[in-house]
Design a protein around this motif. Sequence first.
Motif, short mmCIF file in Angstrom:
data_model
loop_
_atom_site.label_atom_id
_atom_site.label_comp_id
_atom_site.label_asym_id
_atom_site.label_seq_id
_atom_site.Cartn_x
_atom_site.Cartn_y
_atom_site.Cartn_z
N ARG A 1 -4.76 -30.03 11.38
CA ARG A 1 -4.42 -31.38 12.25
C ARG A 1 -5.92 -31.81 12.69
NH1 ARG A 1 -0.79 -33.87 14.73
NH2 ARG A 1 -1.22 -34.89 16.81
N TRP A 2 -6.53 -30.83 13.32
CA TRP A 2 -8.05 -31.44 13.82
C TRP A 2 -9.00 -31.88 12.65
CZ3 TRP A 2 -7.91 -32.32 18.52
CH2 TRP A 2 -7.18 -31.89 19.42
N MET B 1 -7.73 -35.33 11.91
CA MET B 1 -8.04 -36.39 13.17
C MET B 1 -9.31 -36.69 13.11
SD MET B 1 -5.46 -34.80 16.31
CE MET B 1 -5.95 -36.27 17.27
N SER C 1 -9.41 -43.29 7.07
CA SER C 1 -8.39 -43.08 8.11
C SER C 1 -7.22 -43.17 7.83
CB SER C 1 -8.79 -44.37 9.11
OG SER C 1 -8.16 -44.14 10.46
N HIS D 1 -3.97 -40.30 7.81
CA HIS D 1 -2.86 -40.24 8.56
C HIS D 1 -1.63 -39.79 7.96
CE1 HIS D 1 -4.68 -43.10 11.85
NE2 HIS D 1 -3.57 -42.70 12.40
N LEU E 1 -0.14 -36.62 8.67
CA LEU E 1 0.10 -36.46 10.12
C LEU E 1 1.24 -37.03 10.42
CD1 LEU E 1 -3.63 -36.65 11.43
CD2 LEU E 1 -1.97 -34.40 11.08
N ARG F 1 -6.50 -43.21 20.76
CA ARG F 1 -5.73 -41.84 20.64
C ARG F 1 -4.90 -41.79 22.03
NH1 ARG F 1 -2.27 -39.47 20.00
NH2 ARG F 1 -2.26 -37.16 19.50
N HIS G 1 -1.86 -44.07 21.78
CA HIS G 1 -1.29 -44.28 20.33
C HIS G 1 0.19 -44.28 20.30
CE1 HIS G 1 -0.23 -42.43 16.33
NE2 HIS G 1 -1.57 -42.60 15.99
#
Length: 363
Positions: free
Chosen positions: A58-59, A62, A112, A116, A119, A198, A201
């Motif tokens: 996840r990180w 992101m 980007s 996404h 996620l 964020r 969001h």
Amino acid sequence: VGLATRRVRTALVARLGEAGFTALFSVVATAFFALLVRYYAAHRLDGDAGLALGGVLRWPLMALIVGGFALATASLVTYPESPMAILTHTVRPPRGLERVTRHPFFMGVALSALAHVPLATRLVGAVFQLGLATLAIAGAWHQDRKLVVLRGRPYEDYLAQTSAVPFAAIVAGRQRLVPQELPYVALAVTLVLALWLRFVHGSIFAHGGAWVIGGTLGVAAAAGLGSSLVARRRRGRAAPALVSRRQALAFAGATLLGYVGIVHEAVGSTLYPYGPAAFGGPLGWHAAGLSLVAAGVLIGAATLGLLRLPVVPIAALLSLVGAAFVALQALGHGDFHFFAFTMLVAGLLVAFSAHGPREHATG
């Protein structure tokens, strides 16, 4: 993209001229973008679940989103000077972000959007982001083909020195990174903006995607205006860069006033559904928006000396109107009216910049 294919573009430019084609393309692109965003905003919570990856991946994903957003947004600052800018007919050597990728905006959007996809909590979101990435990558490829035809050998040399994939030309030894050329201020601002996005969001696509539509159109308009001014300066014509600082600031304020009017017309009733009733119905609502657009255009022309108008009192009045709407929104709805505040600031900018003795133009 279809309008910009070689055969269609050539036919339309022959009939409409370069400026006419640009205007037509902008209108069609704006309409389709607005429809797409509004459709997605209305259905973003529908359908099957997405991957919604968490854990260790996840990180990094992101971070890729933030990096792509920063790359795309910061590139808008340097876009007017780039070989890709509209109304530009010259190809200068790559510099700044172009050394990393010759398409910082397209590649930033693609990175980007692709990050996404895994996620996304809903499948419709994954499809939307995948489509956005595909459009960005196809757009970069198509733009290269178009500019090879329009610019010829100079752009072929530019292609040979750069890469579409970020850092590929640097790794291959065809290019080098020059730290002092990077737009650090723009990158820092976009990183802060990314963190703020964020934080909000969950509501980015609220109100039918009005914030996304309004923000994107505003940024696109600013980039187009910047390209136009740079092109005019290169041709040696009168441009805001060649007039006084006061005139340039006043013109910027006038542009903001016109932009608020456009936003009012495009998404105002979506953001503020009670607005038309407050203006006595649709007629009053649209009259207010179109009047503000006209005021921005006329004030801008007056600040450049193209016509005579009492700029200071008009701008001061518009600023007071903006302040009144800020107060009414806060008292009546407990909310902050960002666009009315923009109108307030823009009016003050015009009034103070246009007031007093003008400096002599330089350059």
